[in-house]
Design an enzyme around this catalytic site. Structure first.
Site, mmCIF file in Angstrom:
data_model
loop_
_atom_site.group_PDB
_atom_site.id
_atom_site.type_symbol
_atom_site.label_atom_id
_atom_site.label_comp_id
_atom_site.label_asym_id
_atom_site.label_seq_id
_atom_site.Cartn_x
_atom_site.Cartn_y
_atom_site.Cartn_z
ATOM 1 N N ILE B 98 4.720 0.115 -0.139
ATOM 2 C CA ILE B 98 3.560 0.389 0.714
ATOM 3 C C ILE B 98 2.720 -0.868 0.841
ATOM 4 O O ILE B 98 2.523 -1.586 -0.145
ATOM 5 C CB ILE B 98 2.683 1.501 0.096
ATOM 6 N N CYS B 99 2.262 -1.075 2.027
ATOM 7 C CA CYS B 99 1.312 -2.172 2.225
ATOM 8 C C CYS B 99 -0.058 -1.577 2.443
ATOM 9 O O CYS B 99 -0.368 -1.045 3.505
ATOM 10 C CB CYS B 99 1.728 -3.028 3.431
ATOM 11 N N LEU B 100 -0.855 -1.613 1.395
ATOM 12 C CA LEU B 100 -2.194 -1.043 1.504
ATOM 13 C C LEU B 100 -3.115 -1.923 0.678
ATOM 14 O O LEU B 100 -2.814 -2.253 -0.480
ATOM 15 C CB LEU B 100 -2.199 0.398 0.971
#
Lengths: 911, 167
Positions: B98-100
C-alpha cells in the site's frame, strides 16, 4: 493280593477274600521244589536246601491252622471290657511252637506268594473291624450332631477305638511280638556283627510299628475325614475359646467350666486320639484351622474394641497375648499330638504375631473412615494401624481400601462441602499420626482434593472459615450454617508454625536427621509440612485462582468487618503470605491498607470539620473514578438520618447524621456492586463535604461514591414509638427516608400535628423509583424489609404507607411476618458486596460478544477451544470462564443470527 | 551493554503487547462499523484486519482482509500493512503493498490501528492518483469508471475463495 483290593476289603468285607479260614489260601505251589526242614537243621539257615520244600509246605499248613485258630478274633461283638484271652483257647506249647515256626522258623513266608502270619493277622483285624466296629462308628458319624456334642462324639469314637485297638493289640503283643523279639535278641547276641541280622533286629520293631500303622489306617479310614477334622478343629477351637475366655456364644450362656478341667479334658482327648492313630497330619491340620480361627475370634472379641479413653494401641498387648498365651497353648497341643518338635520356634512366634497384627490391622483399616472422623478419640485405633503398616502389603491394602471408603462415604453429591473439608482435615491429622512422611496421605487425599476442586463453594468456605472468629460464634454459626468449617477455623487459631526451614533441605549438609525420600513415594511427592493443615487447603488450587478467590472474599469481608483493628484479617494475610509467597498478595495488602488508612482519614477529616461527627457508622466503599495510579476508593459512611415521619423532617434532628467513609483503591479491589441511586439529601451534603475535605488532604484526588456498599443506622420516630435499626443497607435507608414528607407536599400530617388524627405518608413503587433513581428490584426489597419490620404497610398494590401507630390488628403483624420472610429471601439472593462471576459475565457479555465477533470476522471459522484460548489471552482482565459459558455466549449470538455453528464446536460469522 | 539493551527490548515488547491489548480492547468495546481487527495468536504482534468497501465506491459490499505486523518499536514505528485480498486500486500493487503517507513518513505515535484502518477505508473511495502504484488503475479511475468497476470485481476474491485457494 494287591494293595487296592486289600484296602477295599478292609472296608467292604468280601466273602471271597475272607481270611478267616484257618487254612491259608495261598499255597506255595509256585515253589518248584517243596522240601521240609530236617529236624535239627537250623532255622532260616542260608544253606537250607530246597529239597525239603515239600515237607515244609505240609508242616507250614499244620502250624498255620493251629496258629490262626488260636489268633482268630471273636466273631461277635464283644462286651465292653471283655478280655480276649477268655474267649481264646488257652495257650499251649503246640500253639507256641506253631507260632514260632511260622514267625521266625522255617515256616516264615518266603517270596511273595506265601502269606506271612502277621499279614494274615492284619487281614483278620481288618475284617473284624469292618464287621463289628465300623458299623457302630459309621452310625455315630453318619448323623448330624450339634457342635456342643462334638466333644461327646470324639470321646465316644476315641473310646471305641481304644477298646478295639486293645483287642487287636493284645494277641499281637502277647503272642507274636515276644517271639519276634526273642528271635531278634538271640540272633543279635550270637552274631552281632552280621549286618543282615541287624536289619532283622529292627524287623520286630518294624513289624510292630507296621501293625500299628495298619490298624490306625483302618481306624482313620472308617471315619469321614472331613467331618472328623472339622469336629476336632471345633473341639480345639472351643477349648481354646474357653481357655482364653472368649465368649462367642450369643445365647448368653457362659461356659462355666473351669479352665483347668477344659485343659485336662482336651489334653486327654488329644493324647488318646494320638494313641489310636488319629493324631496324625489330619489332626495337625485341624489344629491349625482351629488356631487360625481362634486367633480371629480372639482378636475380634478382645481387640476390636477401640480404647476411646486411654487412646492407646492394643498392639503391644496383642503381641504379649500371642507370646504368653497363644504359644503355650499351641505347644501344649503339639505335645499332645506328639509333634516334633513341639516347641514353638522364635521365628514362628514372630510370624504369628505378624499374622495377628495383620488381622487386627485389616479389621481396623476396614473401619478407618470411622476412626478418621472420630479422630483424636480414636487415636488408639490409628496407632494400631500404624503398627500394622510395618507389614508387607499393608500400605497397598490401606490405600485401596480407604480410597473405596472415601468414594463411597464421602465423595458424593449428598455431602456438604464443609463436611468434606472437615473430614479432609481429620484425614490430614490422622494420617500424620499414621505416617509422618505423608506418602500415604498424598495417595489417599488425591481423590478428595480433586473432588474439592470441582466444588464451587470450596474456596469460599475455606476462606470465610479462615476469617471466622472461633470464640464467640462457636455454637450458632458452625452448627447451623454449613457454610463454615469449625475445623478450619480452629486450625487458624493455632499458633504459627515455623516455616523458616523452607530452604532446600536436600542441600543442608548439616542436617543430622536427614532421611532419604520414602521409596514408595510418587514422583511429585514433596516433603510437606504435614502438620500444617492450612497449607493443604491453600494448595488445593493453582495459586492464581486461589488468590483471586481470596481477593473477592477478603474484599467482601473487609467491607463488612466490624473489628476496627482488622486483626484477624491481618493475621490471615500474613499466614497466607508465609505459605504462598508475598509477591502475589499485593492486591490483598492494598485492600487491607485501604481499610486501615480509611480510619485514619476519617479521623482527620472529622477533626477538620465540626459537622462530621463521631459515631463510627458504616462506610460505603467507593471506587475512585479514574485516578490513574493509586486510585483511592472511599467509602462514605451512611450517616444516621433520623426520621420523624409526621413531623418536619429537617427540624432539629437530635445529632444530625454522621458519615464515615472507606476509601478503596479500586484498581486492587474486586469488582464491587455499584447500584446507583440517590441517598438522602443530608447524606449527600455530608458526602460533598467529605469529598472536599478529602481533596484538600489528598491533593485533589477524586472520590467516587459507591452508594450500594456500606451500612447505616437510623432512628425512626413514630407517633407512638421510636425505633432504632442498625446494619441497614444504604438503599433501605434511602427508601425509608423517602417516606419523609417532602417540603413541596402539603402534608396533612403537618397540619394535624399534635392532633389525634394523623395521616401517614404514602408512596408507591414507581414514585420511589423515580424519587431515588433506584432499581425497582432494590426498591421492592427495601419495602419488603421495612414491611417486615412493621414500619411500612402495603395499603394497595405496590403502595405503602408508614405505620404511625401500631395497632393490635392481626392483619398488620401477619403481613409483617410474610413480608419479613420475603425480605429475607431477597436479601439472601443479594448478599455480598462483591459481584459474583455470573454478574460479571452478564455485565461484560457485550464486550465478550464483540470479541468473539471480531475474532471470527478476522480469523475465519474457529473451534471453541481456540476461541476460549484467544479470549483468555486477549481480553484485558482475563476471561475467567470456561468452555461452558463460552458455549452459552455463542448460542446466544447464534440466536441473534450473528454467528453460525458449522458443526461440532466450529463457529463462524453468519454471512 | 548488551545486557541492558536486552532488558530494554524485553521491556519494549512487553509495552507493545500491553499497548496492543489496550487497542484491541478499545476496538472491541467501541467497534467502528465496517472496520475490525484481531490478533492472529497470543504474541499479539501480527493481526488480521477486515475492511468493508465504502458505499458509493467501486468497492461497495466487498470485504477486504489485511495483515498487520507490529514491530517492537510500535507505536513509534508504523505497522506493516498489506492487503491480503487481491484488490484493484491505484495505490495498491498486485502483491498488496500500500502506498499511504501515514503508513510511511507521516506516521505518528498518536495513530492507532483503528485510525489506520479508517484511513485505508477512506483511501478506497478517494485514491491518491498523483502517486499511483498501479498506473492503469489510476488512469481508469478518472477515465472509465465502468471499466474500473469491472476490473475491481474481476480481481476481487471473497475470503472463502481465498481460503479455498490457500488450501
Amino acid at each position: 493280593m494287591d494293595h487296592r483290593s486289600r484296602v477295599f476289603a478292609s472296608i467292604f468285607p468280601v466273602p471271597s477274600l475272607s481270611h478267616t479260614t484257618p487254612t491259608p489260601i495261598a499255597t506255595p505251589t509256585a515253589t518248584p521244589d517243596l522240601g521240609y526242614t530236617a529236624p535239627g537243621q537250623s532255622f532260616g539257615s542260608p544253606f537250607n536246601s530246597n529239597a525239603s520244600g515239600q515237607q515244609r509246605a505240609v508242616r507250614r499248613n499244620l502250624a498255620w491252622s493251629t496258629a490262626t485258630r488260636f489268633l482268630s478274633l471273636p466273631k461277635q461283638a464283644t462286651g465292653a471290657n471283655a478280655s480276649f484271652d477268655t474267649l481264646r483257647p488257652p495257650m499251649s506249647a503246640e500253639i507256641g511252637e506253631a507260632l514260632h515256626y511260622l514267625l521266625v522258623g522255617e515256616g516264615k513266608s518266603e517270596g511273595k506268594t506265601e502269606e506271612s502270619l502277621v499279614d494274615w493277622y492284619i487281614s483278620e483285624v481288618r475284617l473284624h473291624f469292618a464287621n463289628l466296629v465300623q458299623p457302630t462308628l459309621k452310625e455315630l458319624w453318619k448323623k448330624e450332631f450339634e457342635l456342643q456334642h462334638a466333644w461327646d462324639a470324639l470321646d465316644e469314637t476315641k473310646r471305641v477305638l481304644q477298646q478295639v485297638q486293645m483287642l487287636y493289640l493284645q494277641p499281637f503283643n502277647d503272642h507274636i511280638l515276644p517271639i519276634l523279639y526273642q528271635d531278634n535278641s538271640s540272633s543279635s547276641t550270637i552274631r552281632p556283627r552280621r549286618p543282615t541280622l541287624m536289619v532283622d533286629a529292627h524287623g520286630a520293631d518294624d513289624v510292630s510299628w507296621g501293625f500299628r500303622r495298619d490298624i490306625h489306617a483302618i481306624f482313620a479310614h472308617c471315619l469321614p475325614p472331613q467331618r472328623f477334622s472339622k469336629t476336632l478343629s471345633y473341639v480345639l477351637y472351643d477349648s481354646g475359646c474357653k481357655l482364653f475366655q472368649i465368649f462367642v456364644r450369643h445365647d448368653g450362656v457362659q461356659a462355666s467350666v473351669e479352665r483347668e478341667n477344659i485343659r485336662r479334658r482336651m489334653t486327654d482327648l488329644l493324647q488318646d486320639l494320638e494313641r489310636v492313630g488319629l493324631g496324625g497330619d489330619n489332626a495337625q491340620k485341624a489344629f491349625a484351622h482351629a488356631m487360625d480361627k481362634l486367633m480371629d475370634s480372639y482378636i475380634s472379641s478382645q481387640y476390636l474394641r477401640v480404647d476411646w479413653f486411654t487412646k492407646k494401641s492394643v498392639v503391644p498387648h496383642l503381641r504379649m497375648w500371642i507370646k504368653d498365651a497363644f504359644c503355650p497353648f499351641v505347644e501344649l497341643v503339639m505335645e499332645c499330638l506328639r509333634c516334633n518338635p513341639s516347641d514353638v520356634q522364635p521365628t514362628e512366634l514372630q510370624q504369628w504375631q505378624e499374622m495377628a497384627l495383620g488381622r487386627l490391622g485389616r479389621e481396623r483399616v476396614d473401619h478407618l473412615f470411622f476412626f478418621v472422623i472420630h479422630w483424636d478419640k480414636s487415636s488408639g485405633a490409628i496407632l494400631d494401624i500404624r503398627e500394622y503398616l510395618k507389614l508387607a502389603g499393608a500400605k497397598q491394602y490401606l490405600t485401596s481400601n480407604f480410597s473405596q471408603q472415601i468414594s463411597r462415604r464421602l465423595l458424593h453429591p449428598g455431602t456438604t462441602t464443609t463436611y468434606i473439608l472437615n473430614v479432609y482435615i481429620f484425614i490430614i491429622r490422622a494420617f500424620h499420626e499414621l505416617e509422618p512422611k505423608g506418602v500415604l496421605l498424598e495417595r489417599v487425599a488425591r481423590p478428595i482434593r480433586r473432588y474439592l476442586k470441582d466444588r464451587e463453594d470450596t474456596g469460599r468456605i475455606i476462606i470465610s472459615s479462615l476469617l471466622t472468629d472461633l470464640d464467640d460464634e462457636n455454637g450458632s454459626k458452625f452448627a447451623s450454617g454449613g457454610e463454615l468449617s469449625y475445623e478450619i477455623a480452629s486450625e487458624m487459631a493455632k499458633p504459627f508454625a515455623n516455616f523458616s526451614h523452607d530452604a532446600d533441605e536436600e542441600l543442608n549438609w548439616g542436617d543430622m536427621s536427614w532421611q532419604p525420600l520414602p521409596t514408595d513415594a510418587s514422583p511429585e511427592y514433596k516433603k510437606s509440612k504435614v502438620e500444617d493443615v492450612i497449607w493443604f487447603l491453600l494448595t488445593l488450587w493453582e495459586r492464581e485462582d486461589f488468590i483471586n478467590e481470596l481477593r473477592n472474599i477478603l474484599g467482601d469481608h473487609l467491607l463488612r468487618c466490624q473489628d476496627p483493628e482488622y486483626q484477624k484479617e491481618i493475621r490471615l494475610l500474613e499466614l497466607i503470605k508465609v505459605r504462598l509467597g508475598d509477591d502475589k498478595l499485593q492486591a490483598c495488602e492494598v485492600m487491607l491498607r485501604d481499610v486501615l488508612d480509611s480510619k485514619r482519614i476519617n479521623a482527620s477529616i472529622r477533626a477538620s470539620g465540626a459537622k462530621l461527627q463521631t459515631p463510627d457508622q458504616t462506610p460505603l466503599p467507593q471506587t475512585p473514578e479514574r485516578v490513574p495510579r493509586t486510585p483511592q476508593l472511599r467509602r462514605p459512611t451512611t450517616s444516621t438520618p433520623s426520621l420523624f415521619p409526621p413531623s418536619t423532617p429537617t427540624s432539629n434532628p437530635p445529632d444530625g447524621p454522621t458519615l464515615n467513609a472507606q476509601i478503596l483503591s479500586s484498581f486492587f479491589w474486586p469488582l464491587l456492586r455499584d447500584d446507583q441511586f440517590l441517598v438522602p439529601a443530608q447524606i449527600q451534603t455530608l458526602q460533598k463535604e467529605y469529598e472536599s475535605r478529602f481533596e484538600r488532604i489528598k491533593g485533589m484526588r477524586k472520590l467516587r461514591w459507591m452508594n450500594a456498599l456500606g451500612d447505616g443506622t437510623v432512628t425512626l420516630e413514630f407517633d407512638d414509638r421510636t425505633e432504632e435499626f442498625d446494619k441497614l443497607t444504604p438503599w433501605q435507608v434511602s427508601v425509608v427516608y423517602a417516606f419523609q414528607p417532602q417540603p413541596g407536599e402539603e402534608q396533612p400530617g403537618l397540619i394535624g400535628r399534635g392532633k389525634a388524627k394523623v395521616v401517614s405518608t404514602t408512596r408507591n413503587v414507581a414514585q420511589l423509583e423515580e424519587m431515588l433513581q433506584m432499581d425497582e428490584q432494590l426498591v421492592r426489597q427495601a419495602l419488603a424489609f421495612w414491611a417486615g419490620k412493621s414500619v411500612l404497610r402495603e395499603t394497595d398494590q405496590d403502595t405503602y404507607e408508614v405505620i404511625e401507630k401500631v395497632s393490635s390488628s392481626n392483619a398488620d403483624s401477619d403481613a409483617a411476618a410474610a413480608a419479613q420472610e420475603l425480605a429475607e429471601v431477597q436479601a439472601a439472593a443479594q448478599a455480598g458486596a462483591v459481584r459474583s462471576q455470573t454478574d460479571v459475565l452478564q455485565e461484560k457479555k457485550d464486550v465478550y460478544m464483540s470479541f468473539i465477533f471480531g475474532m471470527l470476522t478476522n480469523q475465519g471459522n474457529l473451534p471453541i477451544p481456540r476461541i476460549l484460548m484467544m479470549m483468555r489471552m486477549m481480553v484485558q482482565g482475563g476471561f475467567p470462564f470456561g468452555a461452558e459459558e463460552l458455549k452459552d455466549l455463542l448460542k446466544e449470538m447464534e440466536s441473534e443470527e450473528k454467528v453460525v455453528c458449522l458443526g461440532g464446536d466450529l463457529y463462524g460469522i453468519r454471512k | 551493554m548488551a545486557l541492558s539493551t536486552g532488558a530494554r527490548s524485553n521491556g519494549g515488547s512487553a509495552t507493545v503487547a500491553q499497548r496492543l491489548q489496550k487497542e484491541l480492547m478499545d476496538i472491541m468495546t467501541k467497534p467502528t462499523p465496517g472496520v475490525t481487527a484481531f490478533p492472529d495468536d497470543e504474541n499479539m504482534t501480527s493481526w488480521t484486519a477486515t475492511i468493508e468497501g465504502p458505499d458509493d465506491t467501486p468497492y461497495a459490499k466487498l470485504t477486504f482482509k489485511l495483515s498487520m505486523e507490529f514491530a517492537s518499536t510500535y507505536p513509534y514505528a508504523a505497522p506493516t500493512v498489506l492487503f491480503k485480498t487481491p484488490i484493484y486500486h491505484p495505490n495498491v500493487d498486485f502483491s498488496g503493498r500500500i502506498c499511504l503517507d501515514i503508513l510511511k513518513d507521516k506516521w505518528s505515535a498518536i495513530y492507532n490501528i483503528n485510525a489506520v484502518l479508517l484511513s485505508l477505508q477512506s483511501l478506497l473511495g478517494e485514491p491518491n492518483n498523483s502517486s499511483p502504484l498501479n498506473g492503469q488503475a489510476a488512469e481508469l479511475w478518472d477515465k472509465d469508471p465502468a471499466e474500473f468497476q469491472r476490473q475491481v470485481l474481476a480481481r476481487h476474491k471473497t475470503p472463502e475463495e481465498l481460503d479455498a485457494g490457500g488450501i
